[in-house]
Design a protein around this motif. Structure first.
Motif, short mmCIF file in Angstrom:
data_model
loop_
_atom_site.label_atom_id
_atom_site.label_comp_id
_atom_site.label_asym_id
_atom_site.label_seq_id
_atom_site.Cartn_x
_atom_site.Cartn_y
_atom_site.Cartn_z
N ARG A 201 8.48 -37.61 -49.17
CA ARG A 201 9.52 -36.59 -49.35
C ARG A 201 9.16 -35.65 -50.49
O ARG A 201 9.38 -34.44 -50.40
N ARG A 202 8.60 -36.19 -51.56
CA ARG A 202 8.19 -35.32 -52.67
C ARG A 202 7.08 -34.37 -52.23
O ARG A 202 7.12 -33.17 -52.56
N ALA A 203 6.10 -34.88 -51.51
CA ALA A 203 5.02 -34.02 -51.03
C ALA A 203 5.54 -32.96 -50.07
O ALA A 203 5.10 -31.80 -50.09
N ALA A 204 6.49 -33.35 -49.22
CA ALA A 204 7.06 -32.40 -48.26
C ALA A 204 7.77 -31.26 -48.96
O ALA A 204 7.68 -30.10 -48.55
N VAL A 205 8.48 -31.57 -50.03
CA VAL A 205 9.14 -30.51 -50.81
C VAL A 205 8.10 -29.61 -51.45
O VAL A 205 8.23 -28.38 -51.43
N SER A 206 7.04 -30.20 -52.00
CA SER A 206 6.01 -29.42 -52.69
C SER A 206 5.32 -28.44 -51.76
O SER A 206 4.87 -27.37 -52.20
N GLU A 207 5.24 -28.78 -50.46
CA GLU A 207 4.51 -27.91 -49.53
C GLU A 207 5.41 -27.30 -48.46
O GLU A 207 4.92 -26.69 -47.52
N GLY A 208 6.73 -27.48 -48.60
CA GLY A 208 7.67 -26.82 -47.70
C GLY A 208 7.58 -27.30 -46.27
O GLY A 208 7.64 -26.50 -45.32
N LEU A 209 7.50 -28.63 -46.07
CA LEU A 209 7.27 -29.19 -44.74
C LEU A 209 8.54 -29.54 -43.98
O LEU A 209 8.47 -29.90 -42.81
N GLY A 210 9.68 -29.48 -44.63
CA GLY A 210 10.92 -29.84 -43.95
C GLY A 210 11.20 -31.32 -44.01
O GLY A 210 10.38 -32.13 -44.46
N PRO A 211 12.38 -31.76 -43.50
CA PRO A 211 12.82 -33.15 -43.67
C PRO A 211 12.16 -34.14 -42.72
O PRO A 211 12.21 -35.35 -42.96
N THR A 212 11.57 -33.68 -41.61
CA THR A 212 10.95 -34.59 -40.64
C THR A 212 9.51 -34.14 -40.38
O THR A 212 9.17 -33.76 -39.26
N PRO A 213 8.66 -34.20 -41.39
CA PRO A 213 7.34 -33.57 -41.25
C PRO A 213 6.42 -34.24 -40.24
O PRO A 213 5.50 -33.60 -39.74
N PHE A 214 6.63 -35.53 -39.95
CA PHE A 214 5.74 -36.24 -39.03
C PHE A 214 6.39 -36.49 -37.67
O PHE A 214 5.73 -36.35 -36.64
N SER A 215 7.65 -36.84 -37.64
CA SER A 215 8.28 -37.19 -36.36
C SER A 215 8.71 -35.97 -35.57
O SER A 215 8.65 -35.97 -34.33
N ALA A 216 9.15 -34.92 -36.24
CA ALA A 216 9.60 -33.69 -35.57
C ALA A 216 9.19 -32.50 -36.42
O ALA A 216 10.03 -31.83 -37.03
N PRO A 217 7.89 -32.21 -36.51
CA PRO A 217 7.40 -31.20 -37.45
C PRO A 217 7.77 -29.78 -37.05
O PRO A 217 7.91 -29.45 -35.88
N THR A 218 7.92 -28.95 -38.07
CA THR A 218 8.11 -27.51 -37.89
C THR A 218 7.11 -26.80 -38.78
O THR A 218 6.52 -27.40 -39.70
N LEU A 219 6.90 -25.52 -38.53
CA LEU A 219 5.96 -24.75 -39.36
C LEU A 219 6.44 -24.78 -40.81
O LEU A 219 7.64 -24.71 -41.08
N PRO A 220 5.52 -24.85 -41.75
CA PRO A 220 5.90 -24.98 -43.16
C PRO A 220 6.40 -23.68 -43.75
O PRO A 220 6.08 -22.59 -43.28
N ASN A 221 7.16 -23.85 -44.81
CA ASN A 221 7.61 -22.71 -45.63
C ASN A 221 7.28 -23.05 -47.08
O ASN A 221 8.17 -23.40 -47.86
N PRO A 222 6.02 -22.97 -47.45
CA PRO A 222 5.62 -23.46 -48.78
C PRO A 222 6.09 -22.55 -49.90
O PRO A 222 6.22 -21.34 -49.72
N PRO A 223 6.33 -23.11 -51.08
CA PRO A 223 6.74 -22.30 -52.22
C PRO A 223 5.62 -21.42 -52.76
O PRO A 223 5.89 -20.44 -53.45
N GLU A 224 4.36 -21.77 -52.46
CA GLU A 224 3.24 -20.91 -52.84
C GLU A 224 2.15 -21.03 -51.78
O GLU A 224 1.99 -22.08 -51.15
N GLY A 225 1.42 -19.97 -51.58
CA GLY A 225 0.30 -19.99 -50.65
C GLY A 225 0.75 -20.00 -49.19
O GLY A 225 1.94 -20.02 -48.87
N ARG A 226 -0.26 -19.99 -48.31
CA ARG A 226 -0.03 -20.05 -46.88
C ARG A 226 -0.98 -21.08 -46.28
O ARG A 226 -2.09 -21.28 -46.78
N PRO A 227 -0.54 -21.77 -45.19
CA PRO A 227 -1.40 -22.80 -44.61
C PRO A 227 -2.70 -22.26 -44.01
O PRO A 227 -3.70 -22.95 -44.01
N ILE A 228 -2.67 -21.06 -43.45
CA ILE A 228 -3.86 -20.49 -42.81
C ILE A 228 -4.02 -19.06 -43.28
O ILE A 228 -3.04 -18.35 -43.40
#
Length: 228
Positions: A201-228
């Motif tokens: 959960r801490r890592a998910a917050v740090s990278e903006g992954l949402g509450p269900t990053p593995f079971s029902a993932p959505t595109l990230p909204n990170p606080p800094e940077g972009r995934p691609i």
């Protein structure tokens, strides 16, 4: 080992696997954002750390390390808690599955995400074949013996590696509805357990992954940077 660990990362990249491990081990670490929009992983300064020009790099008291699986093994051996000790009876099977994640599953994902790096024409066909191969790999892992790390609440190097890959294959690489994780009950329950761990959960917050990053993932909204 008292020098700070420094993770060179981009949001929702392979560096996420290393961040998860660092969080699970409760280790102090610093992060350095690699700006992929400006090809930060190809700059001379970064190539001095990882000549492959890939993310991640972990700077350690012994120098920089690259290759996700190697970093995860080093963290476990250096600080404990993520794999059996080198002299433990179940070490061999643990190493076997870590190498499978690094050498079999992860390269297939790279084919799915970056077909243009491997073929000039017929990229859709390559992606279609790769999706079929990935389904076979997931079925194999779902039924795998000697992979107790799939069925436990304890953190593992394998879980830190697998969770993000289960995420990525369902939100990147073109089509997004081809993989139903519920078709692989063991993997699905692994994903549910893993994403409820405080470290995840801490890592998910740090990278903006949402509450269900593995079971029902959505595109990230990170606080800094972009995934691609």
């Amino acid at each position: 080992m008292t020098d700070p660990l420094r993770l060179h990362y981009a949001p929702d990249n392979a560096s996420l696997c290393v961040r998860l491990a660092l969080e699970e081990q409760g280790l102090p670490y610093e992060t350095v954002l690699v700006d992929r929009t400006r090809q930060g992983q190809k700059t001379p300064a970064y190539l001095a750390l990882n000549p492959n020009g890939l993310i991640p790099v972990l700077e350690t008291p012994h120098g920089p390390l690259f290759e996700t699986g190697a970093i995860l093994m080093w963290l476990s051996d250096a600080y404990g808690g993520l794999m059996p000790a080198p002299d433990a009876p179940d070490r061999a099977h643990a190493v076997q599955w870590l190498f499978w994640l690094a050498n079999t599953l992860h390269p297939a994902l790279r084919l799915l995400f970056y077909p243009d790096q491997h073929i000039d024409d017929a990229a859709p066909a390559l992606r279609q074949k790769t999706r079929a191969r990935l389904c076979d790999m997931l079925a194999l892992l779902d039924a795998a013996p000697n992979a107790a790390w799939l069925d436990t609440n304890a953190p593992s190097a394998h879980g830190c590696y697998l969770g993000p890959m289960l995420r990525w294959m369902r939100i990147y690489g073109g089509e997004t509805g081809w993989c139903d994780l519920a078709s692989y009950p063991r993997l699905y329950h692994f994903a549910l357990r893993a994403e409820n761990r405080p470290a995840v959960r801490r890592a998910a917050v740090s990278e903006g992954l949402g509450p269900t990053p593995f079971s029902a993932p959505t595109l990230p909204n990170p606080p800094e940077g972009r995934p691609i």
